[in-house]
Design an enzyme around this catalytic site. Structure first.
Site, PDB file in Angstrom:
ATOM      1  N   HIS A   1     -56.674  11.567  -5.464  1.00 29.50           N
ATOM      2  CA  HIS A   1     -55.225  11.784  -5.405  1.00 29.50           C
ATOM      3  C   HIS A   1     -54.608  11.576  -6.796  1.00 29.50           C
ATOM      4  CE1 HIS A   1     -51.875  12.486  -2.681  1.00 29.50           C
ATOM      5  NE2 HIS A   1     -52.732  12.444  -1.679  1.00 29.50           N
TER       6      HIS A   1
ATOM      7  N   ASP B   1     -57.570  15.642   1.612  1.00 29.17           N
ATOM      8  CA  ASP B   1     -57.122  14.288   1.917  1.00 29.17           C
ATOM      9  C   ASP B   1     -56.693  14.265   3.377  1.00 29.17           C
ATOM     10  OD1 ASP B   1     -56.334  11.542   0.858  1.00 29.17           O
ATOM     11  OD2 ASP B   1     -54.444  12.197   1.753  1.00 29.17           O
TER      12      ASP B   1
ATOM     13  N   HIS C   1     -57.496   5.312  -5.379  1.00 28.92           N
ATOM     14  CA  HIS C   1     -56.377   6.254  -5.343  1.00 28.92           C
ATOM     15  C   HIS C   1     -55.435   6.004  -6.517  1.00 28.92           C
ATOM     16  CE1 HIS C   1     -57.316   7.961  -1.502  1.00 28.92           C
ATOM     17  NE2 HIS C   1     -56.111   8.461  -1.317  1.00 28.92           N
TER      18      HIS C   1
END
Length: 481
Positions: A257, A313, A235
């Site tokens: 992300h 997500d 991430h």
């Protein structure tokens, strides 16, 4: 309501009805954002944290039965649609080596596996918490808990059949920072993992470096045995610092992300040159950071030519329909006025970034999907026109040519094949396939870029006509020189 979901402090079993009644939760309280894990990681006694653990974890008193039932419903929906695949995440805390056994046992005993899903194992930034709870004495123990079982089952798959089977359904690793972690400086600590015995977490780049080092060594060994290998897709938190972004650039196969990459132009440019995949979740980011959806950098990434795609997500928590990825695509299309060609290119990038094997990519994108130019694009499969792929190819090489001209013709490594690479690659394929069938264990001579070699080492068995497409049209051949 009669399911026994936990054992109370008095040692008596607690049913689901009693659990809900004791927690004081009402139906209107169960907003999806309140169930988001980052809000309650610091307060395990919160009723929302307990409910999340009951519904969305695999290591609770019920052995993750509720989560398995939820995920199997999703698998059933995907299997009805031949073109829907996913890469869902499972968390591995790293408390003890047996965490892998528990995860594999959950997956197999509940039938939580599907040809339409690959699991990504998420490693949280949890050393400091586990150290404070007495599970660990050093960061080396954390790494040992994560990787020793994988080495053992890679050396002898019969040692642990369940784990060996689970690894065949695993795409790679994710590593996620906690939202309250201290922003680290650029300098890395000098302590080795066995010397890191402090109570606090090491800097997040320290996590990324040692996870990457262990994954790379494990992948090398597994590839030599003809076993599956794993991607590393950490991430990039919304508040990621420079050292975090630099570590992702140096170590990651792709990034989840990835909105924070756009905050530093130089880093964004490096990600463009290295063609590192960026998966962006605009709906999720707007939920979690309370930011405006329109402020997402995704359309900028895409139009500048970065290797970017849309992703979900925590779809079981943050999305509102049974089609969370379609939700992301539909909102992005409406918000930023993408053309059908744009949407097809975004979907093609998603497939190329995924951890699915060669056979799946070949079936979805064509036999030569690993080529960078339009020769690798089968428009009847990707629905993306050749001219769009050729445009990305030509602009990328023009950019690198310009950089080289600014640096007195110093040569830079290119992460797209050149026309020479592809011409040599096609000649090599025709010679080799005409002589013998290729085995997945063949090691390709280092004539090409490492990424091309990795793709070639996994080439399917088959005759020349099964591997190579029809000869390109004269216009396309001329464009390739």
């Amino acid at each position: 309501g009669d399911d026994i979901v936990e054992i109370g402090e008095d040692g008596n079993p607690v049913t689901l009805s009693e659990f809900v009644e004791d927690s004081g939760l009402e139906g209107e309280d169960l907003d999806s954002q309140l169930l988001h894990g980052s809000n309650f990681q610091r307060n395990a006694a919160s009723p929302y944290a307990k409910l999340r653990s009951l519904l969305l974890h695999t290591d609770n008193h019920m052995g993750g039965r509720y989560y398995a039932e939820i995920i199997k419903q999703e698998f059933t929906c995907m299997e009805r649609d031949a073109f829907k695949f996913s890469e869902n995440r499972l968390t591995l805390p790293g408390k003890r080596p047996s965490d892998w056994d528990q995860l594999a046992n959950w997956c197999i005993s509940h039938g939580a596996q599907s040809l339409h899903n690959k699991w990504t194992v998420q490693i949280p930034e949890s050393y400091g918490y586990l150290r404070s709870q007495g599970y660990l004495r050093s960061f080396q123990e954390f790494l040992t808990n994560l990787f020793l079982p994988l080495w053992e089952v890679s050396i002898d798959p019969n040692r642990n059949f369940q784990l060996a089977h689970f690894l065949r359904h695993m795409a790679g690793f994710d590593c996620v920072p906690v939202s309250w972690s201290k922003v680290s400086g650029v300098a890395m600590p000098k302590e080795t993992p066995d010397q890191w015995t402090r109570a606090e977490d090491p800097p997040f780049p320290y996590y990324l470096y040692y996870l990457h080092a262990n994954i790379a060594a494990l992948n090398t060994f597994r590839a030599s045995r003809g076993l599956s290998v794993f991607l590393f897709r950490p991430h990039c938190a919304d508040d990621a610092g420079r050292s975090h972004l630099a570590a992702c650039f140096l170590l990651a196969d792709s990034v989840s992300h990835a909105a924070s990459v756009g905050r530093i132009p130089a880093v964004e440019y490096l990600f463009y040159l290295a063609r590192i995949g960026l998966a962006v979740s605009p709906l999720s980011s707007s939920h979690l950071s309370a930011s405006d959806y329109s402020s997402s950098p995704f359309p900028v990434f895409f139009r500048r030519g970065l290797n970017t795609t849309l992703s979900t997500d925590q779809p079981l928590v943050l999305h509102h329909t049974r089609e969370p990825l379609l939700e992301e695509y539909a909102v992005a299309n409406k918000m930023w006025q993408f053309s059908p060609t744009d949407m097809c290119e975004i979907a093609r990038n998603s497939v190329l970034q995924s951890g699915y094997g060669h056979d799946v990519l070949r079936r979805w994108l064509g036999d030569l999907y690993f080529l960078s130019s339009s020769l690798g694009n089968f428009a009847e499969k990707s629905h993306c026109p050749d001219i769009r792929i050729a445009y990305r190819f030509e602009v990328y090489h023009a950019e690198v040519d310009y950089l080289e001209s600014l640096c007195d013709d110093r040569k830079f490594r290119r992460y797209m094949h050149t026309t020479y690479d592809e011409r040599e690659l096609l000649q090599y394929l025709r010679r080799t396939v005409a002589q013998r069938r290729l085995s997945q264990r063949n090691v390709v001579p280092g004539l090409f870029l490492s990424r091309a070699s990795a793709k070639l080492s996994a080439l399917m068995e088959g005759e020349l006509s099964e591997i190579l497409p029809p000869l390109p049209s004269p216009g396309l051949a001329a464009r390739l020189g």
